[in-house]
Design an enzyme around this catalytic site. Structure first.
Site, PDB file in Angstrom:
ATOM      1  N   CYS A 138      68.581 -30.704 -76.572  1.00 18.50           N
ATOM      2  CA  CYS A 138      68.126 -29.363 -76.181  1.00 18.50           C
ATOM      3  C   CYS A 138      68.111 -28.450 -77.402  1.00 18.50           C
ATOM      4  O   CYS A 138      68.885 -28.636 -78.331  1.00 18.50           O
ATOM      5  CB  CYS A 138      69.080 -28.756 -75.150  1.00 18.50           C
ATOM      6  SG  CYS A 138      69.123 -29.652 -73.604  1.00 18.50           S
ATOM      7  N   CYS A 163      50.133 -31.175 -73.616  1.00 17.21           N
ATOM      8  CA  CYS A 163      51.558 -31.119 -73.927  1.00 17.21           C
ATOM      9  C   CYS A 163      51.767 -30.684 -75.369  1.00 17.21           C
ATOM     10  O   CYS A 163      52.841 -30.823 -75.928  1.00 17.21           O
ATOM     11  CB  CYS A 163      52.222 -32.474 -73.661  1.00 17.21           C
ATOM     12  SG  CYS A 163      51.473 -33.815 -74.571  1.00 17.21           S
ATOM     13  N   TYR A 191      42.358 -40.162 -69.528  1.00 15.97           N
ATOM     14  CA  TYR A 191      43.788 -40.315 -69.876  1.00 15.97           C
ATOM     15  C   TYR A 191      44.624 -40.322 -68.589  1.00 15.97           C
ATOM     16  O   TYR A 191      45.551 -39.528 -68.446  1.00 15.97           O
ATOM     17  CB  TYR A 191      44.270 -39.170 -70.780  1.00 15.97           C
ATOM     18  CG  TYR A 191      43.420 -38.894 -71.987  1.00 15.97           C
ATOM     19  CD1 TYR A 191      43.658 -39.568 -73.189  1.00 15.97           C
ATOM     20  CD2 TYR A 191      42.386 -37.954 -71.945  1.00 15.97           C
ATOM     21  CE1 TYR A 191      42.889 -39.307 -74.315  1.00 15.97           C
ATOM     22  CE2 TYR A 191      41.610 -37.691 -73.068  1.00 15.97           C
ATOM     23  CZ  TYR A 191      41.866 -38.371 -74.252  1.00 15.97           C
ATOM     24  OH  TYR A 191      41.102 -38.087 -75.357  1.00 15.97           O
ATOM     25  N   CYS A 236      75.970 -33.480 -69.465  1.00 20.50           N
ATOM     26  CA  CYS A 236      74.576 -33.259 -69.842  1.00 20.50           C
ATOM     27  C   CYS A 236      73.915 -32.480 -68.717  1.00 20.50           C
ATOM     28  O   CYS A 236      74.135 -32.786 -67.547  1.00 20.50           O
ATOM     29  CB  CYS A 236      73.852 -34.586 -70.064  1.00 20.50           C
ATOM     30  SG  CYS A 236      72.109 -34.353 -70.475  1.00 20.50           S
ATOM     31  N   GLN A 280      55.383 -38.522 -65.257  1.00 21.65           N
ATOM     32  CA  GLN A 280      55.851 -37.200 -65.697  1.00 21.65           C
ATOM     33  C   GLN A 280      57.355 -37.106 -65.461  1.00 21.65           C
ATOM     34  O   GLN A 280      57.831 -37.477 -64.386  1.00 21.65           O
ATOM     35  CB  GLN A 280      55.129 -36.096 -64.920  1.00 21.65           C
ATOM     36  CG  GLN A 280      53.630 -36.060 -65.156  1.00 21.65           C
ATOM     37  CD  GLN A 280      53.244 -35.346 -66.442  1.00 21.65           C
ATOM     38  OE1 GLN A 280      54.089 -34.844 -67.183  1.00 21.65           O
ATOM     39  NE2 GLN A 280      51.956 -35.319 -66.729  1.00 21.65           N
ATOM     40  N   CYS A 340      74.005 -31.864 -80.303  1.00 19.33           N
ATOM     41  CA  CYS A 340      73.060 -32.829 -79.726  1.00 19.33           C
ATOM     42  C   CYS A 340      71.617 -32.383 -79.953  1.00 19.33           C
ATOM     43  O   CYS A 340      71.298 -31.199 -79.862  1.00 19.33           O
ATOM     44  CB  CYS A 340      73.349 -32.935 -78.229  1.00 19.33           C
ATOM     45  SG  CYS A 340      72.209 -33.988 -77.305  1.00 19.33           S
ATOM     46  N   CYS A 352      76.269 -26.309 -72.158  1.00 18.34           N
ATOM     47  CA  CYS A 352      76.713 -27.652 -72.524  1.00 18.34           C
ATOM     48  C   CYS A 352      77.598 -27.619 -73.775  1.00 18.34           C
ATOM     49  O   CYS A 352      77.243 -26.994 -74.770  1.00 18.34           O
ATOM     50  CB  CYS A 352      75.485 -28.520 -72.784  1.00 18.34           C
ATOM     51  SG  CYS A 352      75.889 -30.216 -73.191  1.00 18.34           S
ATOM     52  N   GLU A 395      41.865 -45.066 -68.650  1.00 15.57           N
ATOM     53  CA  GLU A 395      43.182 -45.177 -69.292  1.00 15.57           C
ATOM     54  C   GLU A 395      43.156 -46.356 -70.259  1.00 15.57           C
ATOM     55  O   GLU A 395      42.627 -47.411 -69.955  1.00 15.57           O
ATOM     56  CB  GLU A 395      44.259 -45.350 -68.206  1.00 15.57           C
ATOM     57  CG  GLU A 395      45.608 -45.852 -68.662  1.00 15.57           C
ATOM     58  CD  GLU A 395      46.302 -44.978 -69.707  1.00 15.57           C
ATOM     59  OE1 GLU A 395      46.374 -43.756 -69.527  1.00 15.57           O
ATOM     60  OE2 GLU A 395      46.762 -45.548 -70.708  1.00 15.57           O
TER      61      GLU A 395
HETATM   62  N1  SAH Z   1      47.586 -38.117 -66.593  1.00 19.46           N
HETATM   63  C1  SAH Z   1      48.733 -38.986 -66.591  1.00 19.46           C
HETATM   64  C2  SAH Z   1      49.099 -39.553 -67.982  1.00 19.46           C
HETATM   65  C3  SAH Z   1      49.061 -38.603 -69.134  1.00 19.46           C
HETATM   66  S1  SAH Z   1      49.788 -39.245 -70.624  1.00 19.46           S
HETATM   67  C4  SAH Z   1      49.917 -38.308 -65.919  1.00 19.46           C
HETATM   68  O1  SAH Z   1      49.912 -37.108 -65.678  1.00 19.46           O
HETATM   69  O2  SAH Z   1      50.883 -39.012 -65.586  1.00 19.46           O
HETATM   70  C5  SAH Z   1      48.404 -39.669 -71.570  1.00 19.46           C
HETATM   71  C6  SAH Z   1      47.842 -41.035 -71.268  1.00 19.46           C
HETATM   72  O3  SAH Z   1      46.690 -41.230 -72.098  1.00 19.46           O
HETATM   73  C7  SAH Z   1      48.767 -42.195 -71.565  1.00 19.46           C
HETATM   74  O4  SAH Z   1      48.866 -42.977 -70.414  1.00 19.46           O
HETATM   75  C8  SAH Z   1      48.055 -42.964 -72.709  1.00 19.46           C
HETATM   76  O5  SAH Z   1      48.223 -44.346 -72.595  1.00 19.46           O
HETATM   77  C9  SAH Z   1      46.607 -42.596 -72.488  1.00 19.46           C
HETATM   78  N2  SAH Z   1      45.701 -42.641 -73.663  1.00 19.46           N
HETATM   79  C10 SAH Z   1      45.992 -42.406 -74.953  1.00 19.46           C
HETATM   80  N3  SAH Z   1      44.870 -42.424 -75.697  1.00 19.46           N
HETATM   81  C11 SAH Z   1      43.844 -42.683 -74.847  1.00 19.46           C
HETATM   82  C12 SAH Z   1      42.419 -42.824 -75.015  1.00 19.46           C
HETATM   83  N4  SAH Z   1      41.840 -42.704 -76.201  1.00 19.46           N
HETATM   84  N5  SAH Z   1      41.667 -43.065 -73.924  1.00 19.46           N
HETATM   85  C13 SAH Z   1      42.252 -43.175 -72.685  1.00 19.46           C
HETATM   86  N6  SAH Z   1      43.575 -43.064 -72.477  1.00 19.46           N
HETATM   87  C14 SAH Z   1      44.372 -42.820 -73.544  1.00 19.46           C
END
Ligand code: SAH
Length: 452
Positions: free
Chosen positions: A83, A406, A312, A160, A283, A80, A74, A333
């Site tokens: 990346c 992550c 989560y 990009c 994702q 930028c 790029c 969630e």
């Molecule tokens: N597993 C999903 C989302 C992962 S991102 C996927 O793969 O698409 C992490 C998520 O955790 C987000 O949606 C965020 O809103 C949520 N989150 C953050 N803190 C939290 C908590 N204390 N309890 C439950 N969910 C939570």
């Protein structure tokens, strides 16, 4: 050039930092972190910033280059902030990220944990299904792109390699239309102007696009013209909306006004379909998400009889992927609208054994402590799991944990806590969700035998 910069040093990079800066030592043992300097390379450098125990430097010229150095594809790469690994051969990128996981684990005393080869991409470009573009007023009209590294200046993109070509077409078209209509970009310093940013999404298989415009003005008069111009040129753009929320991708309370098309677009992961709203978390790399979830399911070893938790859970993607292989799946969630999306996604896919609850994972799980669970998936944000959740998992004697992370630093911290409470960290598999950047995603299996 000030005094500091007049001195030059001949050095070799002996390691890479987590941000992929070359690590080198000056003759007196002082450590300098140098950008764009790969392990094994030799160069003449200057020190640009001196702190008491380490400093930062820049290469003046290379004396020996790494065989893994490549010319970044790029033209905007060095400017930028999007990346940061494009100067590395892709095999080196994945090896570097695996190494980052290993060194972070080692620092927590978990050096014995096997870290598998990173699951990479066959084509590590054009992979993002969502981007957020910022706008600014330049000399020749509106400019659009990502921020420069550590800055609020925008790099005006003409190419990009992490978004699709069609997404870039949308970026450039938005810019052109607003220029034609003489609607200026927002100017932060002057607190004036209109067009702030845009979130563009593209579905992985059907390649449909959605656009959320973030403007300070509702644009009542220009709205119809903008929609017409956009959809005539790019018919795949099936959904357009606007908001004035400062953070357009957050679940902020500022309402979204639908301008054109449906409220959600349909994307898929494996066999399942997901309705994705303008603010839903999804994702960003669809190809790698399938590989990540496949690995997570392999670790879960589901036979159809298990009771599973997806803490989560976002819009329920992991829970719903696991549902056909388990007896019952329970998602937790924090964000209510994501849970509503998750329930809707269960319906769309005719899944009746998945249940979703709003709340903090660490609080909701305790309400279920009378029940037996076989597997828990955790996929927390960067800050990792709450300690209380890790304690509850152990108290509830859940024998198998599949931890999707992550951020390797908080992952290592949480694995240490679980390992101290008797869980065995079986293995970690890094998955490259964000090629060309330093972000590392991984999935880890932990097990513990509890006496009945
Ligand atoms: N597993 C999903 C989302 C992962 S991102 C996927 O793969 O698409 C992490 C998520 O955790 C987000 O949606 C965020 O809103 C949520 N989150 C953050 N803190 C939290 C908590 N204390 N309890 C439950 N969910 C939570």
């Amino acid at each position: 050039m000030d005094e500091l910069n007049k001195l030059t040093y001949i050095v070799e990079a002996v390691d890479l930092t987590h941000d992929a800066f070359g690590v080198c030592k000056l003759e007196d043992g002082y450590t300098v972190f140098v950008e764009d300097f790969l392990k094994g390379e030799k160069a003449e450098i200057i020190v640009t910033e001196r702190k008491s125990s380490y400093g930062f430097g820049k290469v003046l010229h290379y004396l020996e280059k790494s065989p893994y150095r490549v010319t970044p594809k790029c033209i905007h790469y060095y400017e930028c902030g999007g990346c940061s690994l494009m100067h590395m051969d892709y095999d080196l990128q994945t090896a570097f990220k695996k190494y980052r996981v290993e060194t972070t684990l080692k620092r927590q005393g978990l050096g014995q944990v096997p870290v598998k080869e990173m699951i990479g991409m066959a084509n590590p470009y054009y992979y993002r299904n969502k981007i957020e573009i910022k706008f600014q007023n330049g000399e020749k009209g509106i400019e659009a792109g990502f921020f420069q590294a550590k800055s609020h200046k925008i790099v005006n993109l003409s190419e990009c390699f992490i978004m699709s070509k069609r997404m870039l077409d949308v970026v450039i078209l938005v810019k052109n239309i607003f220029n034609e209509l003489k609607i200026p970009a927002f100017n932060e310093a002057a607190n004036s102007g209109i067009l702030r940013s845009a979130v563009i999404r593209e579905t992985s298989k059907t390649k449909q696009l959605s656009l959320l415009l973030h403007t300070t003005d509702p644009l009542h008069d220009a709205k119809d013209v903008i929609i017409k111009k956009l959809t005539t040129k790019i018919p795949e753009l099936i959904a357009i909306a606007r908001t004035s929320a400062t953070d357009p991708s957050s679940y902020a309370l500022d309402p979204i006004t639908i301008w054109h098309g449906p409220e959600t677009i349909l994307d898929s992961i494996g066999e399942l379909q997901f309705a994705i709203g303008y603010r839903s978390f999804f994702q960003v790399n669809s190809i790698q998400t399938e590989k990540l979830y496949a690995k997570a399911l392999e670790y879960a070893e589901l036979t159809g009889k298990e009771r599973v938790i997806d803490a989560y859970c976002g819009i329920g993607t992991i829970a719903l992927t696991a549902a056909s292989k388990a007896a019952k799946v329970f998602g937790i969630e924090l964000i209510k609208s994501a849970v509503m999306d998750a329930r809707k996604n269960a319906e769309i896919n005719h899944i009746t054994n998945a249940f979703f609850e709003v709340g903090e994972a660490e609080t909701v799980i305790k309400k279920w402590n009378k029940y037996k669970f076989d597997v828990i998936f955790v996929d927390p944000p960067r800050k990792g799991c709450d300690k209380a959740l890790l304690q509850a998992i152990d108290d509830m004697k859940i024998p198998r944990i599949v931890y999707i992370s992550c951020d390797q630093a908080t992952l290592a911290r949480d694995l240490k806590i679980l390992s101290d409470s008797g869980y065995v960290v079986k293995e970690v598999t890094p998955v490259d969700m964000f090629p060309q950047t330093t972000s590392v995603e991984s999935v880890t299996l932990l097990t513990k035998k509890f006496s009945k």
